[in-house]
Design a protein around this motif. Structure first.
Motif, mmCIF file in Angstrom:
data_model
loop_
_atom_site.group_PDB
_atom_site.id
_atom_site.type_symbol
_atom_site.label_atom_id
_atom_site.label_comp_id
_atom_site.label_asym_id
_atom_site.label_seq_id
_atom_site.Cartn_x
_atom_site.Cartn_y
_atom_site.Cartn_z
ATOM 1 N N THR A 164 29.382 -25.163 -12.717
ATOM 2 C CA THR A 164 28.472 -24.205 -13.345
ATOM 3 C C THR A 164 27.940 -23.226 -12.309
ATOM 4 O O THR A 164 27.742 -23.569 -11.149
ATOM 5 N N THR A 165 27.703 -21.997 -12.779
ATOM 6 C CA THR A 165 27.127 -20.964 -11.921
ATOM 7 C C THR A 165 25.763 -20.558 -12.459
ATOM 8 O O THR A 165 25.590 -20.394 -13.675
ATOM 9 N N VAL A 166 24.792 -20.430 -11.560
ATOM 10 C CA VAL A 166 23.479 -19.909 -11.934
ATOM 11 C C VAL A 166 23.177 -18.695 -11.070
ATOM 12 O O VAL A 166 23.651 -18.597 -9.927
ATOM 13 N N GLU A 167 22.425 -17.770 -11.632
ATOM 14 C CA GLU A 167 22.003 -16.604 -10.863
ATOM 15 C C GLU A 167 20.578 -16.813 -10.360
ATOM 16 O O GLU A 167 19.690 -17.171 -11.142
ATOM 17 N N VAL A 168 20.391 -16.591 -9.082
ATOM 18 C CA VAL A 168 19.084 -16.760 -8.460
ATOM 19 C C VAL A 168 18.546 -15.382 -8.103
ATOM 20 O O VAL A 168 19.236 -14.590 -7.456
ATOM 21 N N ASP A 169 17.328 -15.119 -8.546
ATOM 22 C CA ASP A 169 16.703 -13.812 -8.309
ATOM 23 C C ASP A 169 15.555 -13.936 -7.315
ATOM 24 O O ASP A 169 14.783 -14.898 -7.353
ATOM 25 N N PHE A 170 15.445 -12.950 -6.455
ATOM 26 C CA PHE A 170 14.323 -12.823 -5.532
ATOM 27 C C PHE A 170 13.746 -11.416 -5.663
ATOM 28 O O PHE A 170 14.477 -10.463 -5.919
ATOM 29 N N THR A 171 12.450 -11.300 -5.462
ATOM 30 C CA THR A 171 11.801 -9.993 -5.423
ATOM 31 C C THR A 171 11.206 -9.775 -4.050
ATOM 32 O O THR A 171 10.468 -10.620 -3.540
ATOM 33 N N LEU A 172 11.561 -8.651 -3.457
ATOM 34 C CA LEU A 172 11.004 -8.254 -2.161
ATOM 35 C C LEU A 172 10.039 -7.098 -2.361
ATOM 36 O O LEU A 172 10.315 -6.176 -3.132
ATOM 37 N N THR A 173 8.918 -7.136 -1.656
ATOM 38 C CA THR A 173 7.945 -6.051 -1.678
ATOM 39 C C THR A 173 7.721 -5.564 -0.252
ATOM 40 O O THR A 173 8.138 -6.225 0.716
ATOM 41 N N PRO A 174 7.047 -4.436 -0.073
ATOM 42 C CA PRO A 174 6.757 -3.969 1.298
ATOM 43 C C PRO A 174 6.014 -4.995 2.143
ATOM 44 O O PRO A 174 6.176 -5.013 3.372
ATOM 45 N N ASP A 175 5.208 -5.847 1.533
ATOM 46 C CA ASP A 175 4.504 -6.874 2.309
ATOM 47 C C ASP A 175 5.473 -7.798 3.033
ATOM 48 O O ASP A 175 5.152 -8.343 4.098
ATOM 49 N N ASP A 176 6.657 -8.014 2.456
ATOM 50 C CA ASP A 176 7.645 -8.894 3.075
ATOM 51 C C ASP A 176 8.302 -8.269 4.300
ATOM 52 O O ASP A 176 9.008 -8.955 5.039
ATOM 53 N N LEU A 177 8.072 -6.981 4.504
ATOM 54 C CA LEU A 177 8.690 -6.265 5.622
ATOM 55 C C LEU A 177 7.731 -6.069 6.782
ATOM 56 O O LEU A 177 8.123 -5.577 7.838
ATOM 57 N N LYS A 178 6.487 -6.464 6.600
ATOM 58 C CA LYS A 178 5.449 -6.121 7.568
ATOM 59 C C LYS A 178 5.415 -7.065 8.769
ATOM 60 O O LYS A 178 5.775 -8.238 8.680
ATOM 61 N N PHE A 179 4.933 -6.522 9.877
ATOM 62 C CA PHE A 179 4.554 -7.326 11.031
ATOM 63 C C PHE A 179 3.142 -6.917 11.432
ATOM 64 O O PHE A 179 2.630 -5.884 10.993
ATOM 65 N N PHE A 180 2.514 -7.746 12.260
ATOM 66 C CA PHE A 180 1.134 -7.462 12.655
ATOM 67 C C PHE A 180 1.139 -6.655 13.946
ATOM 68 O O PHE A 180 1.629 -7.105 14.980
ATOM 69 N N ASP A 181 0.603 -5.448 13.863
ATOM 70 C CA ASP A 181 0.475 -4.574 15.033
ATOM 71 C C ASP A 181 -0.879 -4.860 15.672
ATOM 72 O O ASP A 181 -1.925 -4.487 15.142
ATOM 73 N N ASP A 182 -0.864 -5.538 16.813
ATOM 74 C CA ASP A 182 -2.131 -5.931 17.425
ATOM 75 C C ASP A 182 -2.857 -4.752 18.063
ATOM 76 O O ASP A 182 -4.062 -4.826 18.300
ATOM 77 N N ASN A 183 -2.172 -3.652 18.311
ATOM 78 C CA ASN A 183 -2.863 -2.462 18.812
ATOM 79 C C ASN A 183 -3.714 -1.818 17.727
ATOM 80 O O ASN A 183 -4.825 -1.352 17.972
ATOM 81 N N GLN A 184 -3.182 -1.779 16.500
ATOM 82 C CA GLN A 184 -3.926 -1.212 15.381
ATOM 83 C C GLN A 184 -4.720 -2.270 14.623
ATOM 84 O O GLN A 184 -5.517 -1.941 13.753
ATOM 85 N N HIS A 185 -4.489 -3.525 14.928
ATOM 86 C CA HIS A 185 -5.082 -4.672 14.242
ATOM 87 C C HIS A 185 -4.887 -4.562 12.720
ATOM 88 O O HIS A 185 -5.817 -4.638 11.928
ATOM 89 N N LYS A 186 -3.625 -4.384 12.362
ATOM 90 C CA LYS A 186 -3.312 -4.371 10.934
ATOM 91 C C LYS A 186 -1.824 -4.641 10.737
ATOM 92 O O LYS A 186 -1.013 -4.512 11.659
ATOM 93 N N TRP A 187 -1.493 -5.025 9.505
ATOM 94 C CA TRP A 187 -0.106 -5.259 9.123
ATOM 95 C C TRP A 187 0.552 -3.926 8.785
ATOM 96 O O TRP A 187 -0.014 -3.118 8.050
ATOM 97 N N ILE A 188 1.752 -3.696 9.311
ATOM 98 C CA ILE A 188 2.453 -2.452 9.023
ATOM 99 C C ILE A 188 3.920 -2.740 8.704
ATOM 100 O O ILE A 188 4.504 -3.710 9.197
ATOM 101 N N ALA A 189 4.496 -1.908 7.854
ATOM 102 C CA ALA A 189 5.938 -1.908 7.587
ATOM 103 C C ALA A 189 6.468 -0.541 7.988
ATOM 104 O O ALA A 189 6.014 0.483 7.468
ATOM 105 N N GLU A 190 7.384 -0.522 8.917
ATOM 106 C CA GLU A 190 7.913 0.730 9.430
ATOM 107 C C GLU A 190 9.153 1.157 8.643
ATOM 108 O O GLU A 190 9.994 0.318 8.289
ATOM 109 N N PRO A 191 9.291 2.439 8.376
ATOM 110 C CA PRO A 191 10.493 2.924 7.700
ATOM 111 C C PRO A 191 11.743 2.603 8.517
ATOM 112 O O PRO A 191 11.713 2.570 9.751
ATOM 113 N N GLY A 192 12.844 2.353 7.807
ATOM 114 C CA GLY A 192 14.092 2.076 8.494
ATOM 115 C C GLY A 192 14.986 1.156 7.705
ATOM 116 O O GLY A 192 14.743 0.863 6.531
ATOM 117 N N LYS A 193 16.045 0.671 8.360
ATOM 118 C CA LYS A 193 17.023 -0.197 7.717
ATOM 119 C C LYS A 193 16.626 -1.668 7.854
ATOM 120 O O LYS A 193 16.187 -2.105 8.922
#
Length: 754
Positions: free
Chosen positions: A704-733
């Motif tokens: 049997t085959t099942v389809e598994v779905d995931f949802t990605l949001t910008p929050d999933d792309l973020k890292f913590f910038d300690d210089n700005q003291h905030k979470w950021i997601a940078e444009p790119g690939k």
């Protein structure tokens, strides 16, 4: 027991009615009023002495209410995987009740190894029912400290090395636990990642490591789980103890996360009255005293948040508003728990709870290696030898505060004998000694040699050998207050396994532990199962996986390095682990009676591996693990089809859906945990090669085959910038990597974030 509960409830109701009759306008007793109004009304009626009394213990596991106003006390209990037996009021001895036996649920490493939030919800519901039945208001757990080193004696109480996994698993546990009117007390906040020098070690780390690795699971517990209480850690961060650390408690927990619950010390975690008054602590428990017995000259009124705090307020050294803040938090907790008249009655250990423990255990066991010997299908006349102390040892004993008094314990040996019949024989093979908190029993070498030789001789006569060893909850193993001394298995087990393999090649390793360990014998054995402290149902879960009745589906919640030096925390030497011990840490006796004493030159430690913890370290530094994070085999096989994206681009206010078909290509039903990792192809700050950002466990019938779905949001792309003291997601690939483990990547797709 239920009759006693009805009598107790009636007495409480009568008490409240009596108070209500005397105070007909008492808003705080009116549950139809908003909780904020009830709190302010209660505070307005309290004396300063009554307010301060709420802020410290009155017994080993109890803090006061306000009897004059009919506000009940709080009752707390260890622990995260079962309600601890009753402890004496004024000392650490057990009370020897006859009605405090419970179900031992699997330890939290096992829960994390299920990779199944449904199991977490079942766990919280079940342990919450037993805590409620025992009239507990606060359950001291779950723990979400990150697995940094395999030597940490308390790792078995936590949920692995990855903050996303721990966060996903802790939320349903808390939600279902608190539906019983029992508060979760999430611990140990924060960086309590070792037991050695835990009481005074000073931890230094980057803001990135703090925010990206060590805080996310706590944040999820607070914001998504809605935890009603948090336990501070013993250690220091930035030269300030965690239980009254302004940055942790005032800035991060309260201001950044909006926590409205109660901060409780770990037992003895307070060290300074003024800091405790100002820096976010609410309730002080267990500070340096056994209460009012002859064991101590200090009573509960000598706690930092007792008479010393009261005197500081009276002298104007700290404002009375500080205690009002604490009392607001404490009353909110009391209204949610002890004064919640709508909470259920709960239930003691029963078949439903045993079934829950069994189901969680079944899904947690990880098949690390299998050359075809498993499953070991039962047949008449099989000559099986079981070797190893953990086949019979009651692993609910020891471990410190996680020790449990079980109603039943079904051992692996008994379960194997029941399944495979009378031909099953047993040899201990080694001996570890009595479970003790901070000391160990040394077993004479002549005893170890004798047990070793007996097991090897018996192995030569067996058809199959099942080895059930590993670690246990003795001191210097998986135990609170001590760390492990070595990465190898203790008590001569490595040589024992080598000799058993030489005597009989049909050797199945089914070890029990809460930590990774070295496997110098791995190439010489055909199969390895990683079990955990599975509690009451350890035997039935283990034998059902061994026999094939249950198809294993657990995945590792932490990496198994080949050797200790391959772990990031150990790569940089003692400055990173265990830290460097300084001069005298001060005289504990001088800390009593509320004296504000400097901690002295305490051990110092720096997390030099920074954000590269666990698989992040192994991947990025190209150091292969013995078994990687997320690894776990099955008795069937799964193929991954081509993943598809709902779009090739993601905007700052958008999201993406990733769909991947999974097929069971084997002959039996099985569960697969599909893991999604994200890779940032270019960033302004260094990032790990990949980070877990999604997982789903699916049950698939053969063919049997099942389809598994995931949802990605910008929050999933973020890292913590300690210089700005905030979470950021940078444009790119970005790349999405989908696989069966952190190294078994089956599919990769790419998108652009704009």
């Amino acid at each position: 027991m239920k009759i006693e509960k009805i009598i107790l409830l009636a007495a409480m109701t009568t008490s409240c009615l009596s108070v209500s009759a005397q105070n007909e306008t008492s808003v705080y007793l009116n549950k139809t009023k908003p909780i904020g109004e009830r709190i302010e009304d209660a505070i307005s009626r309290m004396t300063l002495e009554e307010k301060v009394a709420l802020c410290h213990a009155q017994g080993k596991f109890s803090s006061p209410g306000v009897p004059r106003l009919g506000i009940p006390e709080l009752w707390m209990s260890d622990g995260p995987h079962g309600v601890r037996a009753e402890i004496n009021w004024n000392d650490w001895g057990y009370s020897n009740w006859t009605n405090d036996s419970i179900t031992a649920f699997p330890a939290l490493t096992a829960l994390a190894a299920t990779w199944n939030p449904d199991m977490s919800a079942l766990y919280g519901k079940s342990v919450g029912e037993e805590a409620r039945y025992r009239e507990k208001d606060v359950l001291l757990g779950p723990g979400v400290n990150i697995y940094r080193t395999p030597l940490n004696g308390r790792n078995f109480e936590y949920m692995g090395e990855d903050p996303y996994l721990a966060g996903e698993m802790v939320v349903p546990y808390i939600q279902e636990l608190q539906k019983n009117g029992v508060a979760a007390c999430v611990k140990h906040f924060a960086l309590n990642n070792q037991e050695k020098w835990r009481g005074n070690i000073n931890v230094k780390l980057s803001d990135r490591a703090l925010y990206e690795i060590y805080l996310p699971a706590f944040k999820r517990a607070v914001q998504d789980g809605g935890a009603w209480s948090i336990m501070g850690a013993y250690n220091q961060i930035w030269e300030e103890h965690c239980c009254h650390n302004s940055l942790l408690l005032n800035n991060i927990l309260r201001k950044e996360w909006g926590f409205d619950g109660v901060v409780i010390t770990d037992w003895g975690g307070a060290h300074n009255t003024k800091q405790a008054a100002l820096n976010g602590l609410d309730i002080e428990m267990g500070s340096f005293t056994n209460g009012l017995t002859s064991e101590s000259d200090f009573g509960y009124n000598d706690y930092y948040l007792a008479d010393p705090y009261l005197n500081m307020i009276r002298k104007g050294e700290v404002p009375e508003s500080t205690v009002d803040v604490k009392v607001r938090n404490i009353l909110r907790l009391i209204f949610r728990t002890a004064m919640n008249t709508e909470k259920p009655f709960g239930s003691g250990p029963n078949e439903e709870h045993y079934a829950a423990a069994k189901q969680i255990g079944d899904e947690s066991i990880v098949l690390l290696k299998n050359s075809g010997i498993l499953p070991l299908v039962p047949r008449t006349g099989m000559k099986i030898l079981v070797v190893g102390e953990n086949a019979t040892r009651p692993l609910n004993q020891g471990g410190g505060s996680s020790e449990l008094k079980v109603k039943d314990m079904f051992t692996p040996l008994k379960a194997i004998q029941t399944t495979y019949g009378e031909e099953v024989r047993y040899a201990m093979g080694y001996k570890s000694g009595r479970p003790m908190y901070d000391a160990e029993e040394i077993i004479p070498q002549v005893t170890l040699d004798s047990l070793h030789q007996e097991a090897v001789a018996m192995a030569k006569e067996a058809e199959v050998v099942i080895y059930i060893g590993g670690l246990n909850k003795n001191a210097y193993q998986d135990c609170e207050s001590t760390d492990r001394r070595e990465y190898n298995l203790p008590w001569g087990q490595d040589q024992l396994i080598e000799d058993l393999a030489a005597a009989n090649p049909n050797l199945i390793i089914a070890n029990v532990s809460g930590n990774a360990y070295a496997m110098p014998w791995l190439d010489k054995v055909p199969a390895v199962l990683q079990s955990w402290y599975l509690g009451t149902m350890i035997g039935p879960s283990m034998v059902d996986v061994i026999s094939g009745k249950i198809n294993p589906s657990g995945k590792l919640p932490f990496s198994f390095p080949k050797k200790l030096e391959d772990n990031g925390a150990h790569h940089f030497g003692e400055a990173s682990y265990p830290g460097i011990e300084g001069a005298s840490a001060g005289n504990a006796a001088n800390d009593l009676k509320g004296a504000d004493v400097s901690a002295g030159n305490d051990p110092q430690q720096e997390y030099l591996e920074d954000i590269w913890v666990g698989y992040r370290w192994h991947d990025t530094k190209k150091i292969p693990a013995l078994f990687p994070f997320g690894h776990g085999l099955s008795y069937t096989t799964f193929s991954y089809g081509k993943a598809t994206l709902s779009a090739k681009e993601m905007s700052a206010d958008g999201s993406l859906t990733i769909t991947v078909p999974i097929t069971n290509t084997g002959s039996i039903e099985g569960k697969e945990t599909v893991q999604l990792y994200v890779h940032d192809e270019k960033s302004s700050l260094p990032r790990p090669l990949k980070e877990l950002k999604g997982f789903k466990k699916v049950n698939i019938a053969p063919g049997t085959t099942v389809e598994v779905d995931f949802t990605l949001t910008p929050d999933d792309l973020k890292f913590f910038d300690d210089n700005q003291h905030k979470w950021i997601a940078e444009p790119g690939k970005f790349k999405v990597l989908i696989g069966s483990s952190s190294t078994d990547i089956r599919n990769t797709v790419q998108f652009v974030y704009k």
